[in-house]
Design an enzyme around this catalytic site. Structure first.
Site, PDB file in Angstrom:
ATOM      1  N   SER A  84      31.962 -31.277 -34.706  1.00 31.27           N
ATOM      2  CA  SER A  84      30.950 -31.986 -33.917  1.00 31.27           C
ATOM      3  C   SER A  84      30.636 -31.295 -32.603  1.00 31.27           C
ATOM      4  O   SER A  84      29.786 -31.753 -31.856  1.00 31.27           O
ATOM      5  CB  SER A  84      31.402 -33.430 -33.648  1.00 31.27           C
ATOM      6  OG  SER A  84      32.559 -33.448 -32.837  1.00 31.27           O
ATOM      7  N   THR A 203      30.124 -35.459 -29.232  1.00 34.97           N
ATOM      8  CA  THR A 203      30.117 -34.521 -28.124  1.00 34.97           C
ATOM      9  C   THR A 203      31.476 -34.562 -27.467  1.00 34.97           C
ATOM     10  O   THR A 203      32.279 -35.442 -27.740  1.00 34.97           O
ATOM     11  CB  THR A 203      29.056 -34.957 -27.094  1.00 34.97           C
ATOM     12  OG1 THR A 203      29.083 -34.072 -25.986  1.00 34.97           O
ATOM     13  CG2 THR A 203      29.327 -36.351 -26.575  1.00 34.97           C
ATOM     14  N   THR A 221      27.795 -30.268 -27.300  1.00 35.43           N
ATOM     15  CA  THR A 221      27.805 -30.816 -28.659  1.00 35.43           C
ATOM     16  C   THR A 221      27.011 -29.933 -29.616  1.00 35.43           C
ATOM     17  O   THR A 221      26.174 -29.131 -29.194  1.00 35.43           O
ATOM     18  CB  THR A 221      27.182 -32.222 -28.666  1.00 35.43           C
ATOM     19  OG1 THR A 221      27.305 -32.805 -29.958  1.00 35.43           O
ATOM     20  CG2 THR A 221      25.709 -32.171 -28.296  1.00 35.43           C
ATOM     21  N   ARG A 231      15.712 -31.528 -33.313  1.00 34.34           N
ATOM     22  CA  ARG A 231      16.159 -32.773 -32.688  1.00 34.34           C
ATOM     23  C   ARG A 231      17.119 -32.470 -31.543  1.00 34.34           C
ATOM     24  O   ARG A 231      18.002 -31.628 -31.641  1.00 34.34           O
ATOM     25  CB  ARG A 231      16.842 -33.659 -33.721  1.00 34.34           C
ATOM     26  CG  ARG A 231      17.394 -34.995 -33.157  1.00 34.34           C
ATOM     27  CD  ARG A 231      18.858 -34.914 -32.780  1.00 34.34           C
ATOM     28  NE  ARG A 231      19.398 -36.223 -32.357  1.00 34.34           N
ATOM     29  CZ  ARG A 231      20.615 -36.410 -31.871  1.00 34.34           C
ATOM     30  NH1 ARG A 231      21.432 -35.387 -31.742  1.00 34.34           N
ATOM     31  NH2 ARG A 231      21.028 -37.615 -31.507  1.00 34.34           N
ATOM     32  N   VAL A 232      16.934 -33.176 -30.435  1.00 36.83           N
ATOM     33  CA  VAL A 232      17.823 -33.068 -29.280  1.00 36.83           C
ATOM     34  C   VAL A 232      18.286 -34.468 -28.907  1.00 36.83           C
ATOM     35  O   VAL A 232      17.477 -35.394 -28.809  1.00 36.83           O
ATOM     36  CB  VAL A 232      17.117 -32.414 -28.080  1.00 36.83           C
ATOM     37  CG1 VAL A 232      18.014 -32.433 -26.847  1.00 36.83           C
ATOM     38  CG2 VAL A 232      16.709 -30.984 -28.411  1.00 36.83           C
ATOM     39  N   GLY A 233      19.575 -34.626 -28.724  1.00 29.00           N
ATOM     40  CA  GLY A 233      20.125 -35.910 -28.332  1.00 29.00           C
ATOM     41  C   GLY A 233      20.282 -36.034 -26.827  1.00 29.00           C
ATOM     42  O   GLY A 233      19.612 -35.353 -26.047  1.00 29.00           O
ATOM     43  N   ASP A 234      21.211 -36.880 -26.414  1.00 26.90           N
ATOM     44  CA  ASP A 234      21.396 -37.146 -24.988  1.00 26.90           C
ATOM     45  C   ASP A 234      22.237 -36.105 -24.273  1.00 26.90           C
ATOM     46  O   ASP A 234      22.133 -35.943 -23.059  1.00 26.90           O
ATOM     47  CB  ASP A 234      22.057 -38.513 -24.816  1.00 26.90           C
ATOM     48  CG  ASP A 234      23.474 -38.537 -25.391  1.00 26.90           C
ATOM     49  OD1 ASP A 234      23.625 -38.166 -26.576  1.00 26.90           O
ATOM     50  OD2 ASP A 234      24.418 -38.909 -24.683  1.00 26.90           O
ATOM     51  N   THR A 254      28.838 -40.753 -25.360  1.00 29.64           N
ATOM     52  CA  THR A 254      29.122 -40.254 -26.697  1.00 29.64           C
ATOM     53  C   THR A 254      28.460 -41.185 -27.703  1.00 29.64           C
ATOM     54  O   THR A 254      28.201 -42.345 -27.411  1.00 29.64           O
ATOM     55  CB  THR A 254      30.643 -40.190 -26.940  1.00 29.64           C
ATOM     56  OG1 THR A 254      30.907 -39.654 -28.242  1.00 29.64           O
ATOM     57  CG2 THR A 254      31.277 -41.566 -26.860  1.00 29.64           C
ATOM     58  N   GLY A 255      28.176 -40.670 -28.880  1.00 32.39           N
ATOM     59  CA  GLY A 255      27.578 -41.507 -29.913  1.00 32.39           C
ATOM     60  C   GLY A 255      26.131 -41.156 -30.195  1.00 32.39           C
ATOM     61  O   GLY A 255      25.710 -40.011 -30.018  1.00 32.39           O
ATOM     62  N   VAL A 256      25.370 -42.134 -30.631  1.00 33.35           N
ATOM     63  CA  VAL A 256      23.973 -41.911 -31.009  1.00 33.35           C
ATOM     64  C   VAL A 256      23.132 -41.698 -29.751  1.00 33.35           C
ATOM     65  O   VAL A 256      22.848 -42.630 -28.992  1.00 33.35           O
ATOM     66  CB  VAL A 256      23.431 -43.101 -31.827  1.00 33.35           C
ATOM     67  CG1 VAL A 256      21.954 -42.890 -32.157  1.00 33.35           C
ATOM     68  CG2 VAL A 256      24.227 -43.250 -33.122  1.00 33.35           C
ATOM     69  N   GLY A 257      22.721 -40.463 -29.546  1.00 36.36           N
ATOM     70  CA  GLY A 257      22.067 -40.081 -28.304  1.00 36.36           C
ATOM     71  C   GLY A 257      20.739 -40.742 -28.039  1.00 36.36           C
ATOM     72  O   GLY A 257      20.355 -40.931 -26.887  1.00 36.36           O
TER      73      GLY A 257
END
Length: 343
Positions: A84, A203, A221, A231-234, A254-257
């Site tokens: 991850s 992350t 991450t 796609r880019v998360g937080d 952490t988790g779903v960004g």
């Protein structure tokens, strides 16, 4: 005229002030001078233990928090067993390992990269963006070009294990999130491979206070496995995946960004601490805002926050059970703490 009597009174007052227990005046001192503030480093998940150890080497020698967090998160970035973060990270649906990272120091300086391929240590590229450019974020091909021009080595990041999992996933191309699978993946005592029809999202976020009382943070991450390319998360977004205010503290997520971004989560946690919330209570309130806005969505996702205030107090809170974080201080070495949760 300054009389002998006034002199005696002044001397007595000075002596009485000096006699006061240091603990009773510690809270009146500027944070950087508060003797209660010791070097400390905290980070998300159990793989944060090894990361903390690397960061602690810098902190215990009197080094800066900024150097500590960079060195700390480089450990999971280079670990092929960690699917991850960094090298060994699971790819997007097209088979590309794309990395995101950001870093922030006590002065509010920050740097970030997103969608970076072929570079093992995106956190170090993010720091270079902060220190060598007028920008905050570089993405994709531009981030890669910048890294290569500044001496970073181009490498293949897709390991045989992650490639095998991706090809297995392609058979169905179905998303089936598994809560807190990061801990299962990184359990060295009983290593488990990620089934091809599942994906993870995670992350490592790290926060540290150095011996000078200054705070810095880092976040890195490989993002959500089998995500849409691009796609880019937080994690690389300042204020979402990471935020530091040296007057108050720092926070990471952490988790779903996507849900963290929608709530500007880490910035929110720091601002709540500014209002007087403890680190844990600030993290809890940030989680509750996500739950209140999208109660049905929240039942099926994980989001957690980790925070550290200027006093060296720390805390965490998550939507789902299973989130943990690692702590390292002079008194507590390699301690893994389960975060509290709503469900």
């Amino acid at each position: 005229m300054f009389s002998r009597r006034k002199f005696i009174k002044t001397t007595a007052l000075s002596a009485s002030l000096l006699a006061i227990d240091k603990k009773s005046v510690a809270g009146l001192l500027p944070p950087a001078l508060n003797a209660a503030v010791k070097p400390i480093v905290i980070s998300t998940w159990d793989f944060g233990i090894a990361a903390n150890q690397a960061a602690w080497k810098t902190l215990i020698s009197g080094g800066k928090a900024l150097d500590a967090v960079e060195q700390g998160v480089r450990v999971p970035e280079a670990d092929p067993k960690n699917q991850s973060v960094g090298y060994g990270g699971l790819p997007d649906r097209d088979g590309h390992v794309t990395l995101d990272a950001c870093i922030m120091d006590e002065a509010g300086n920050c740097g970030s990269v997103a969608g970076l391929e072929h570079i093992m240590h995106p956190i170090s590229v993010a720091r270079m963006v902060m220190e060598k450019t007028p920008h905050v974020m570089l993405v994709g091909d531009g981030a890669l070009q910048f890294a290569l021009e500044n001496g970073f080595k181009k490498e293949k990041l897709l390991t045989k294990e992650s490639e095998k999992a991706w090809k297995e996933w392609l058979k169905t191309a179905k998303y089936a999130p598994v809560m807190n699978i990061e801990n299962k993946l990184y359990d060295k005592s009983a290593p488990q491979k990620l089934p091809g029809n599942q994906y993870n999202h995670d992350t490592i976020g790290m926060l540290a206070i150095d011996s000078h009382g200054n705070i810095s943070g880092a976040c890195t991450t490989s993002g959500m496995a089998y995500k849409l390319h691009g796609r880019v998360g937080d994690s690389p977004i300042i204020g979402a995946g990471l935020y530091v205010d040296n007057e108050v503290g720092g926070a990471t997520s952490t988790g779903v960004g996507e849900e963290v971004i929608r709530n500007v989560g880490s910035f929110l946690v720091v601002e709540l601490m500014r209002q007087g919330y403890s680190p844990e209570d600030a993290c809890k309130e940030a989680v509750m805002r996500i739950i209140r806005k999208k109660p049905e969505t929240a039942k099926n996702i994980q989001v957690g926050f980790l925070a550290l205030n200027k006093k060296g107090e720390y805390g965490a809170y998550a939507i789902q059970k299973g989130f943990s974080y690692a702590v390292c201080t002079e008194q507590k070495t390699d301690l893994l703490i389960p975060g509290k949760s709503y469900y």
